[in-house]
Every structure is written in structure tokens, then in C-alpha cells.
Design a protein around this motif. Sequence first.
Motif, PDB file in Angstrom:
ATOM      1  N   SER A  57      10.799  75.105  40.693  1.00 45.79           N
ATOM      2  CA  SER A  57      11.259  75.426  42.044  1.00 45.79           C
ATOM      3  C   SER A  57      12.494  74.603  42.403  1.00 45.79           C
ATOM      4  O   SER A  57      13.378  75.079  43.125  1.00 45.79           O
ATOM      5  CB  SER A  57      10.150  75.196  43.060  1.00 45.79           C
ATOM      6  OG  SER A  57       9.842  73.832  43.159  1.00 45.79           O
ATOM      7  N   LYS A  58      12.575  73.376  41.895  1.00 41.74           N
ATOM      8  CA  LYS A  58      13.743  72.536  42.155  1.00 41.74           C
ATOM      9  C   LYS A  58      14.996  73.141  41.535  1.00 41.74           C
ATOM     10  O   LYS A  58      16.047  73.220  42.175  1.00 41.74           O
ATOM     11  CB  LYS A  58      13.493  71.137  41.600  1.00 41.74           C
ATOM     12  CG  LYS A  58      14.604  70.161  41.868  1.00 41.74           C
ATOM     13  CD  LYS A  58      14.271  68.791  41.324  1.00 41.74           C
ATOM     14  CE  LYS A  58      15.454  67.874  41.496  1.00 41.74           C
ATOM     15  NZ  LYS A  58      15.219  66.561  40.922  1.00 41.74           N
ATOM     16  N   TYR A  59      14.878  73.605  40.272  1.00 44.58           N
ATOM     17  CA  TYR A  59      16.030  74.230  39.624  1.00 44.58           C
ATOM     18  C   TYR A  59      16.433  75.512  40.334  1.00 44.58           C
ATOM     19  O   TYR A  59      17.616  75.780  40.532  1.00 44.58           O
ATOM     20  CB  TYR A  59      15.721  74.544  38.154  1.00 44.58           C
ATOM     21  CG  TYR A  59      16.030  73.401  37.214  1.00 44.58           C
ATOM     22  CD1 TYR A  59      17.316  72.914  37.077  1.00 44.58           C
ATOM     23  CD2 TYR A  59      15.035  72.820  36.456  1.00 44.58           C
ATOM     24  CE1 TYR A  59      17.599  71.874  36.226  1.00 44.58           C
ATOM     25  CE2 TYR A  59      15.300  71.781  35.603  1.00 44.58           C
ATOM     26  CZ  TYR A  59      16.585  71.313  35.486  1.00 44.58           C
ATOM     27  OH  TYR A  59      16.862  70.279  34.633  1.00 44.58           O
ATOM     28  N   GLU A  60      15.436  76.304  40.741  1.00 40.45           N
ATOM     29  CA  GLU A  60      15.756  77.557  41.419  1.00 40.45           C
ATOM     30  C   GLU A  60      16.403  77.312  42.777  1.00 40.45           C
ATOM     31  O   GLU A  60      17.284  78.063  43.194  1.00 40.45           O
ATOM     32  CB  GLU A  60      14.499  78.416  41.557  1.00 40.45           C
ATOM     33  CG  GLU A  60      14.040  78.982  40.235  1.00 40.45           C
ATOM     34  CD  GLU A  60      12.702  79.694  40.315  1.00 40.45           C
ATOM     35  OE1 GLU A  60      12.126  79.747  41.427  1.00 40.45           O
ATOM     36  OE2 GLU A  60      12.251  80.176  39.268  1.00 40.45           O
ATOM     37  N   SER A  61      15.993  76.264  43.485  1.00 42.35           N
ATOM     38  CA  SER A  61      16.607  75.957  44.780  1.00 42.35           C
ATOM     39  C   SER A  61      18.027  75.429  44.613  1.00 42.35           C
ATOM     40  O   SER A  61      18.820  75.505  45.551  1.00 42.35           O
ATOM     41  CB  SER A  61      15.762  74.955  45.551  1.00 42.35           C
ATOM     42  OG  SER A  61      15.791  73.689  44.922  1.00 42.35           O
ATOM     43  N   MET A  62      18.366  74.901  43.444  1.00 44.52           N
ATOM     44  CA  MET A  62      19.720  74.419  43.179  1.00 44.52           C
ATOM     45  C   MET A  62      20.646  75.543  42.748  1.00 44.52           C
ATOM     46  O   MET A  62      21.839  75.333  42.551  1.00 44.52           O
ATOM     47  CB  MET A  62      19.692  73.336  42.097  1.00 44.52           C
ATOM     48  CG  MET A  62      19.038  72.053  42.548  1.00 44.52           C
ATOM     49  SD  MET A  62      18.799  70.857  41.214  1.00 44.52           S
ATOM     50  CE  MET A  62      20.429  70.642  40.580  1.00 44.52           C
ATOM     51  N   GLY A  63      20.113  76.754  42.597  1.00 47.06           N
ATOM     52  CA  GLY A  63      20.960  77.880  42.237  1.00 47.06           C
ATOM     53  C   GLY A  63      20.911  78.227  40.764  1.00 47.06           C
ATOM     54  O   GLY A  63      21.766  78.952  40.270  1.00 47.06           O
ATOM     55  N   TYR A  64      19.925  77.751  40.045  1.00 50.19           N
ATOM     56  CA  TYR A  64      19.778  78.076  38.636  1.00 50.19           C
ATOM     57  C   TYR A  64      18.733  79.175  38.466  1.00 50.19           C
ATOM     58  O   TYR A  64      17.854  79.348  39.305  1.00 50.19           O
ATOM     59  CB  TYR A  64      19.327  76.846  37.840  1.00 50.19           C
ATOM     60  CG  TYR A  64      20.405  75.802  37.670  1.00 50.19           C
ATOM     61  CD1 TYR A  64      21.256  75.833  36.579  1.00 50.19           C
ATOM     62  CD2 TYR A  64      20.552  74.776  38.595  1.00 50.19           C
ATOM     63  CE1 TYR A  64      22.234  74.869  36.415  1.00 50.19           C
ATOM     64  CE2 TYR A  64      21.528  73.815  38.447  1.00 50.19           C
ATOM     65  CZ  TYR A  64      22.361  73.866  37.356  1.00 50.19           C
ATOM     66  OH  TYR A  64      23.337  72.922  37.197  1.00 50.19           O
ATOM     67  N   TYR A  65      18.838  79.918  37.379  1.00 48.87           N
ATOM     68  CA  TYR A  65      17.807  80.889  37.037  1.00 48.87           C
ATOM     69  C   TYR A  65      17.517  80.758  35.547  1.00 48.87           C
ATOM     70  O   TYR A  65      18.353  80.293  34.776  1.00 48.87           O
ATOM     71  CB  TYR A  65      18.234  82.319  37.395  1.00 48.87           C
ATOM     72  CG  TYR A  65      19.397  82.857  36.587  1.00 48.87           C
ATOM     73  CD1 TYR A  65      19.171  83.644  35.465  1.00 48.87           C
ATOM     74  CD2 TYR A  65      20.706  82.590  36.950  1.00 48.87           C
ATOM     75  CE1 TYR A  65      20.217  84.131  34.718  1.00 48.87           C
ATOM     76  CE2 TYR A  65      21.767  83.079  36.215  1.00 48.87           C
ATOM     77  CZ  TYR A  65      21.518  83.856  35.102  1.00 48.87           C
ATOM     78  OH  TYR A  65      22.557  84.343  34.361  1.00 48.87           O
ATOM     79  N   SER A  66      16.329  81.168  35.158  1.00 48.76           N
ATOM     80  CA  SER A  66      15.962  81.044  33.746  1.00 48.76           C
ATOM     81  C   SER A  66      16.394  82.291  32.994  1.00 48.76           C
ATOM     82  O   SER A  66      16.231  83.416  33.471  1.00 48.76           O
ATOM     83  CB  SER A  66      14.456  80.830  33.594  1.00 48.76           C
ATOM     84  OG  SER A  66      13.765  81.937  34.107  1.00 48.76           O
ATOM     85  N   ALA A  67      16.965  82.084  31.814  1.00 45.99           N
ATOM     86  CA  ALA A  67      17.412  83.181  30.961  1.00 45.99           C
ATOM     87  C   ALA A  67      17.047  82.839  29.524  1.00 45.99           C
ATOM     88  O   ALA A  67      16.967  81.675  29.151  1.00 45.99           O
ATOM     89  CB  ALA A  67      18.913  83.385  31.098  1.00 45.99           C
ATOM     90  N   ILE A  68      16.833  83.864  28.739  1.00 41.41           N
ATOM     91  CA  ILE A  68      16.525  83.686  27.331  1.00 41.41           C
ATOM     92  C   ILE A  68      17.831  83.790  26.548  1.00 41.41           C
ATOM     93  O   ILE A  68      18.522  84.796  26.623  1.00 41.41           O
ATOM     94  CB  ILE A  68      15.517  84.747  26.835  1.00 41.41           C
ATOM     95  CG1 ILE A  68      14.266  84.758  27.701  1.00 41.41           C
ATOM     96  CG2 ILE A  68      15.176  84.522  25.377  1.00 41.41           C
ATOM     97  CD1 ILE A  68      13.494  83.468  27.688  1.00 41.41           C
ATOM     98  N   GLY A  69      18.143  82.744  25.800  1.00 39.55           N
ATOM     99  CA  GLY A  69      19.375  82.713  25.033  1.00 39.55           C
ATOM    100  C   GLY A  69      19.277  83.548  23.772  1.00 39.55           C
ATOM    101  O   GLY A  69      18.234  84.117  23.426  1.00 39.55           O
ATOM    102  N   SER A  70      20.375  83.642  23.045  1.00 41.55           N
ATOM    103  CA  SER A  70      20.412  84.448  21.823  1.00 41.55           C
ATOM    104  C   SER A  70      19.539  83.862  20.721  1.00 41.55           C
ATOM    105  O   SER A  70      19.085  84.580  19.830  1.00 41.55           O
ATOM    106  CB  SER A  70      21.853  84.572  21.318  1.00 41.55           C
ATOM    107  OG  SER A  70      22.371  83.284  21.048  1.00 41.55           O
ATOM    108  N   ASP A  71      19.266  82.554  20.784  1.00 44.73           N
ATOM    109  CA  ASP A  71      18.404  81.920  19.790  1.00 44.73           C
ATOM    110  C   ASP A  71      16.929  81.952  20.185  1.00 44.73           C
ATOM    111  O   ASP A  71      16.079  81.451  19.454  1.00 44.73           O
ATOM    112  CB  ASP A  71      18.840  80.479  19.533  1.00 44.73           C
ATOM    113  CG  ASP A  71      18.872  79.641  20.803  1.00 44.73           C
ATOM    114  OD1 ASP A  71      18.687  80.219  21.890  1.00 44.73           O
ATOM    115  OD2 ASP A  71      19.078  78.422  20.696  1.00 44.73           O
ATOM    116  N   GLY A  72      16.593  82.553  21.350  1.00 44.57           N
ATOM    117  CA  GLY A  72      15.207  82.701  21.773  1.00 44.57           C
ATOM    118  C   GLY A  72      14.707  81.585  22.670  1.00 44.57           C
ATOM    119  O   GLY A  72      13.563  81.606  23.085  1.00 44.57           O
TER     120      GLY A  72
END
Length: 84
Positions: A57-72
Motif C-alpha cells: 500500500s505504501k508503494y501504491e500510494s507513492m504512485g507505483y504499480y506492480s508489473a511483471i517484467g520480461s524475465d518474469g
Amino acid sequence: MPDSSKPTPGEGLRSVRTTSVFRALNFELYVKPNLAIMAIGLVTFTGCIGYITYMRSKYESMGYYSAIGSDGKEEFIKKKSKWD
């Protein structure tokens, strides 16, 4: 005189004849439940889940989102505006 080799109700696997190697590898099947240790484990597990939830929740409130990279791997990427 009662027969000591006869299993009594509630003994579970403790009454089954097994090898000592099997008992050593499956120790948790033969010990009686310990409420103090169980409570400590539950509090620790709940604390870990709470910490992970807090950090997400801290990362999301800072404007980050989770994504899956090309290496998984999961990465947190800063949100970008289409105007930038």
C-alpha cells in the motif's frame, strides 16, 4: 491387567508402529499440540502478512504499480502520465 500395546482413542499416529527414521522426519505428527508455540507462530505469520500489505500500500500510494517484467519478476514501476 490392561494391554499397553492396544491403542487408546485420541492417540492417532502415536500408537502406530513405525521406524525411528519416520518419526524423526515427521516429528510434528507425534508431538502433542503446544498452544503457546502455535500462538507465537500465528502472531508472527500475521505480522509478516501485515508488513507485506503495508509495504504494497505504501508503494501504491507513492504512485507505483506492480508489473511483471520480461524475465518474469515482479517490478514496481512509477506511474507515468501520457503528457510526460
